[in-house]
Design a protein around this motif. Structure first.
Motif, PDB file in Angstrom:
ATOM      1  N   ILE A 109      53.708  31.189  43.086  1.00 11.38           N
ATOM      2  CA  ILE A 109      54.895  32.027  42.892  1.00 11.38           C
ATOM      3  C   ILE A 109      55.898  31.315  41.986  1.00 11.38           C
ATOM      4  O   ILE A 109      56.183  30.127  42.161  1.00 11.38           O
ATOM      5  CB  ILE A 109      55.542  32.366  44.248  1.00 11.38           C
ATOM      6  N   ASN A 110      56.409  32.044  41.017  1.00 11.83           N
ATOM      7  CA  ASN A 110      57.386  31.491  40.068  1.00 11.83           C
ATOM      8  C   ASN A 110      58.727  31.237  40.760  1.00 11.83           C
ATOM      9  O   ASN A 110      59.007  31.799  41.829  1.00 11.83           O
ATOM     10  CB  ASN A 110      57.605  32.474  38.908  1.00 11.83           C
ATOM     11  N   PRO A 111      59.597  30.411  40.144  1.00 14.00           N
ATOM     12  CA  PRO A 111      60.923  30.152  40.720  1.00 14.00           C
ATOM     13  C   PRO A 111      61.766  31.405  40.922  1.00 14.00           C
ATOM     14  O   PRO A 111      62.663  31.415  41.775  1.00 14.00           O
ATOM     15  CB  PRO A 111      61.567  29.211  39.686  1.00 14.00           C
ATOM     16  N   ASP A 112      61.475  32.473  40.148  1.00 17.84           N
ATOM     17  CA  ASP A 112      62.252  33.699  40.311  1.00 17.84           C
ATOM     18  C   ASP A 112      61.668  34.647  41.358  1.00 17.84           C
ATOM     19  O   ASP A 112      62.150  35.771  41.560  1.00 17.84           O
ATOM     20  CB  ASP A 112      62.376  34.436  38.974  1.00 17.84           C
ATOM     21  N   GLY A 113      60.594  34.207  42.040  1.00 15.16           N
ATOM     22  CA  GLY A 113      60.007  35.004  43.113  1.00 15.16           C
ATOM     23  C   GLY A 113      58.889  35.916  42.684  1.00 15.16           C
ATOM     24  O   GLY A 113      58.324  36.628  43.527  1.00 15.16           O
ATOM     25  N   THR A 114      58.530  35.911  41.421  1.00 16.40           N
ATOM     26  CA  THR A 114      57.403  36.731  40.951  1.00 16.40           C
ATOM     27  C   THR A 114      56.112  35.922  41.042  1.00 16.40           C
ATOM     28  O   THR A 114      56.130  34.688  41.017  1.00 16.40           O
ATOM     29  CB  THR A 114      57.617  37.179  39.502  1.00 16.40           C
ATOM     30  N   LEU A 151      63.726  32.759  47.931  1.00 20.18           N
ATOM     31  CA  LEU A 151      63.553  31.706  46.934  1.00 20.18           C
ATOM     32  C   LEU A 151      63.886  30.335  47.529  1.00 20.18           C
ATOM     33  O   LEU A 151      63.211  29.340  47.234  1.00 20.18           O
ATOM     34  CB  LEU A 151      64.431  31.985  45.712  1.00 20.18           C
ATOM     35  N   ARG A 152      64.920  30.279  48.358  1.00 20.05           N
ATOM     36  CA  ARG A 152      65.272  29.008  49.009  1.00 20.05           C
ATOM     37  C   ARG A 152      64.157  28.549  49.930  1.00 20.05           C
ATOM     38  O   ARG A 152      63.852  27.352  50.002  1.00 20.05           O
ATOM     39  CB  ARG A 152      66.575  29.168  49.805  1.00 20.05           C
ATOM     40  N   PHE A 153      63.545  29.497  50.634  1.00 23.18           N
ATOM     41  CA  PHE A 153      62.442  29.136  51.536  1.00 23.18           C
ATOM     42  C   PHE A 153      61.259  28.585  50.739  1.00 23.18           C
ATOM     43  O   PHE A 153      60.688  27.549  51.104  1.00 23.18           O
ATOM     44  CB  PHE A 153      62.001  30.349  52.355  1.00 23.18           C
ATOM     45  N   LEU A 154      60.877  29.274  49.676  1.00 21.52           N
ATOM     46  CA  LEU A 154      59.744  28.827  48.863  1.00 21.52           C
ATOM     47  C   LEU A 154      60.017  27.454  48.257  1.00 21.52           C
ATOM     48  O   LEU A 154      59.112  26.607  48.181  1.00 21.52           O
ATOM     49  CB  LEU A 154      59.454  29.858  47.769  1.00 21.52           C
ATOM     50  N   GLN A 155      61.251  27.225  47.842  1.00 19.20           N
ATOM     51  CA  GLN A 155      61.598  25.918  47.295  1.00 19.20           C
ATOM     52  C   GLN A 155      61.572  24.853  48.391  1.00 19.20           C
ATOM     53  O   GLN A 155      61.148  23.716  48.159  1.00 19.20           O
ATOM     54  CB  GLN A 155      63.004  25.959  46.659  1.00 19.20           C
ATOM     55  N   ALA A 156      61.983  25.244  49.593  1.00 20.68           N
ATOM     56  CA  ALA A 156      62.009  24.295  50.707  1.00 20.68           C
ATOM     57  C   ALA A 156      60.607  23.809  51.063  1.00 20.68           C
ATOM     58  O   ALA A 156      60.398  22.607  51.289  1.00 20.68           O
ATOM     59  CB  ALA A 156      62.666  24.944  51.916  1.00 20.68           C
TER      60      ALA A 156
END
Length: 391
Positions: A109-114, A151-156
């Motif tokens: 998943i990209n940083p923008d959620g796509t 997005l914060r969760f995916l980055q976490a």
């Protein structure tokens, strides 16, 4: 309610029954991935310690911590049988398996959620599924805020554990807890509104809330699309595949667990019975229901199945006490089965053991009827037990 817990849960077989939670975890995360997470938890490498997240002393569907004498006795019994430890182990296994899945999906998943270009097949389906779950688990009235949380969760999860902030750790654990509650009635919000509003009505679903929640999960996974109105043939076919996959996991776990339970208590066990129970367990039933249909008739069997467990147990004990008063012994009346730990000695009592031997001989001769006078198909498939304590 406490009497129901004491007579049904303080048994070593009840501890093993918690392994029936694994099929839903395997459906979401894969068979071997779930086993790897179980190994992680067993070696102290799981992603979370549930004792730090919520009260593990909550007994099944009791949403408050009773402090009376009987509740304390029950909690002690659950610790002796390993029930409490197994409950913790299963919850941590589920959380670890889901964490590993989210970690794996986050790389697609990209940083923008796509979803990244070039992701196809199973990886694409997993990414879409994870994003759909996060939209539910991190729901908000503000779509922009919700997207930021996702997005914060995916980055976490991408961040190295030692470098995560407290906020990131809390966000990860909150999502894993909500996912855990999806198939377990640990939250009062999982109850029907009328029951959640009235503690006195909770006895109606005592010892049945797990079954109801898991039937509801099965409905969401497959039954809505399989039998719902307006579905296309392809949607029904995909739903049938999902249901088959889930049932396959229930059979894969149910056979060894049921065999282990029969070996532990000294009871004969048969492979077709294990497979059948595994296949229909997802709907909250088992082969014993058909035995009751044959013995008691449709009306009484359905009444026994639907009665609230505390009421059914109360009626059962009164009938057993009446039988004792009329001269039947504790074994013949069945009252001894209400004792804690009765599972490990009941089938080893000579009187009960003799009945079990007669049953195996009758099944070997294929003399039993199933329903409506038809031959018992289970006897036809397997007249000999694979677990035989009488050799």
């Amino acid at each position: 309610r406490n009497f129901s817990y004491g007579t049904l849960l303080i048994e070593f077989t009840s501890t093993l029954s918690q392994l029936y939670d694994l099929p839903f975890t395997m459906y979401d995360n894969g068979f071997f991935e779930t086993l790897r997470s179980a190994a992680n938890v067993a070696t102290g490498k799981g992603v979370a310690d549930v004792r730090e997240l919520f009260d593990i002393n909550r007994i099944m569907d009791a949403y408050e911590n009773d402090s009376d004498f009987f509740a304390d006795v029950i909690k002690t019994g659950l610790k002796i049988t390993g029930f409490t430890k197994m409950d913790q182990f299963m919850k941590e296994t589920t959380m670890d398996a889901n964490y590993k899945r989210y970690l794996k999906v986050s790389n697609d998943i990209n940083p923008d959620g796509t979803i990244k270009e070039g992701i196809r097949g199973k990886r694409l389906a997993e990414a879409k599924k994870a994003l759909a779950e996060l939209e539910i688990f991190l729901a908000s009235t503000d779509p922009e805020f919700q997207q930021q949380d996702i997005l914060r969760f995916l980055q976490a999860v991408k961040t190295e554990p030692k470098q995560r902030t407290q906020y990131q750790n809390d966000l990860i654990k909150s999502v894993l807890i909500v996912k855990l509650f999806e198939n377990q009635p640990m939250n009062i919000l999982r109850l029907p509104p009328k029951i959640s509003e009235n503690p006195n009505l909770r006895g109606l679903i005592t010892m049945k809330s797990f079954m109801l929640v898991q039937i509801n999960s099965t409905r969401n996974i497959a039954l809505n699309d399989l039998f719902g109105n307006g579905r296309t043939k392809s949607e029904r076919l995909e739903a049938a595949k999902r249901l088959t996959k889930l049932i396959g996991f229930f059979i894969a776990i149910g056979i060894p667990v049921d065999a282990l339970k029969d070996w532990l208590v000294g009871r004969p066990g048969y492979l077709p019975d294990y497979a059948f129970n595994g296949a229909v367990r997802v709907f909250g039933i088992n082969k014993f229901l058909f035995f009751q249909l044959r013995k008691e008739g449709l009306g009484q069997a359905m009444l026994d199945f639907t009665l609230p467990v505390p009421l059914a147990r109360g009626i059962g004990v009164l009938n057993e006490m009446s039988a004792v008063a009329q001269g039947e012994g504790p074994i013949e009346s069945g009252i001894v089965k209400n004792m804690p730990f009765s599972d490990v000695f009941y089938y080893r009592v000579p009187e009960v053991r003799e009945r079990q031997i007669k049953y195996t001989e009758r099944r070997r001769k294929q003399e039993s009827e199933f329903l409506f006078g038809l031959p018992d198909p289970f006897e036809q498939l397997a007249p000999e037990p694979i677990i035989n304590p009488f050799r």
